[in-house]
Enzyme design. Sequence first.
Site, PDB file in Angstrom:
ATOM      1  N   PRO A  20      -0.973   3.273  -0.222  1.00 39.79           N
ATOM      2  CG  PRO A  20       1.144   4.333   0.197  1.00 39.79           C
ATOM      3  CD  PRO A  20       0.462   3.663  -0.997  1.00 39.79           C
ATOM      4  CB  CYS A  21      -5.266   6.168   1.012  1.00 39.55           C
ATOM      5  SG  CYS A  21      -6.136   4.478   1.843  1.00 39.55           S
ATOM      6  CG  HIS A  22      -1.752   3.853   5.794  1.00 43.60           C
ATOM      7  ND1 HIS A  22      -1.702   3.113   4.667  1.00 43.60           N
ATOM      8  CD2 HIS A  22      -0.833   3.819   6.301  1.00 43.60           C
ATOM      9  CE1 HIS A  22      -0.611   2.594   4.761  1.00 43.60           C
ATOM     10  NE2 HIS A  22       0.038   3.058   5.599  1.00 43.60           N
TER      11      HIS A  22
END
Length: 304
Positions: free
Chosen positions: A248-250
């Site tokens: 989850p880079c977001h």
Amino acid sequence: MTTDPILDYARIERAIRFLDAQRASQPTLADVARHVGLSESHFQRLFTRWSGISPKRFIQHQTAELLKSLIQSDKSVLEASLAAGLSGPSRAHDLILNAEAVTPGDLARAGDGLTIAYGFHGTPFGECLIATTPNGICHLAFVGPVSSAASLAALKQDWQRATFRPDQQGTRHAIARAFPAPGARAVPGLSLHVKGTNFQLKVWRALLTVPDGRVTTYGTLAAAIDESAASRAVGNAVGRNPISWLIPCHRVLRSTGALGGYAWGPDRKRVMLTLERLHHPELTTVPAMPPVRSAATRPAWRHA
């Protein structure tokens, strides 16, 4: 009734842009529906089907102030959660991800002898390209702002010597596991097959410990992997994440609360963050911090 998830998301994204641009005037649900060319009732049904929550509830949380508050409320929790590795309620536990890193030899061979199946599919966040090896998902990228052709070219660049095979049916199974329907339980047994440098793997492993509904900063990530002076390098590694959404880079923001960069557009990132937060009503207050473990006790990537 047959629905098109790609068209649905395009309308949702257009609505989000309108809400951001008109925030000062506090547009109503009818205003938003009119902007995307739908009746209020049609937009209500579309949004609830897409997100699992009402548009009114979403609009109430669609503010820049929310992102700033997330930074403040989550900071102490995440410092502990990141240090504790996968012991907390992270996405790795929610989806029971089995994450394997390619061996150094495989990395050097750049996919030589490996067959990669790929397909383009609709998701709650628009069209995506997903690719799998026999060991799991090796690539997940959204189409837009780049084209389908550019997305496929980027995949092939990452695995230059691999053999690529289009497989819509086979990859549809992986998509269903990666994006369960709103309200559905996550299906266990989803595997990832990750290729990167040792530093990138450290950053991506830390990302897997950021729980649903929470956010972190580049500086917090850097500290979590004992690289406090390397926030810029951490940001570069986050940007090179090959498996969006699942790694989850977001969930990484700037320390000011600004969204920061996202390869697939700020609108998509903002929608992801807001939906995740709203699907975890227990996060309206900050829970107790999980026990802290040293960096040496964090789980390492398994090698395929």
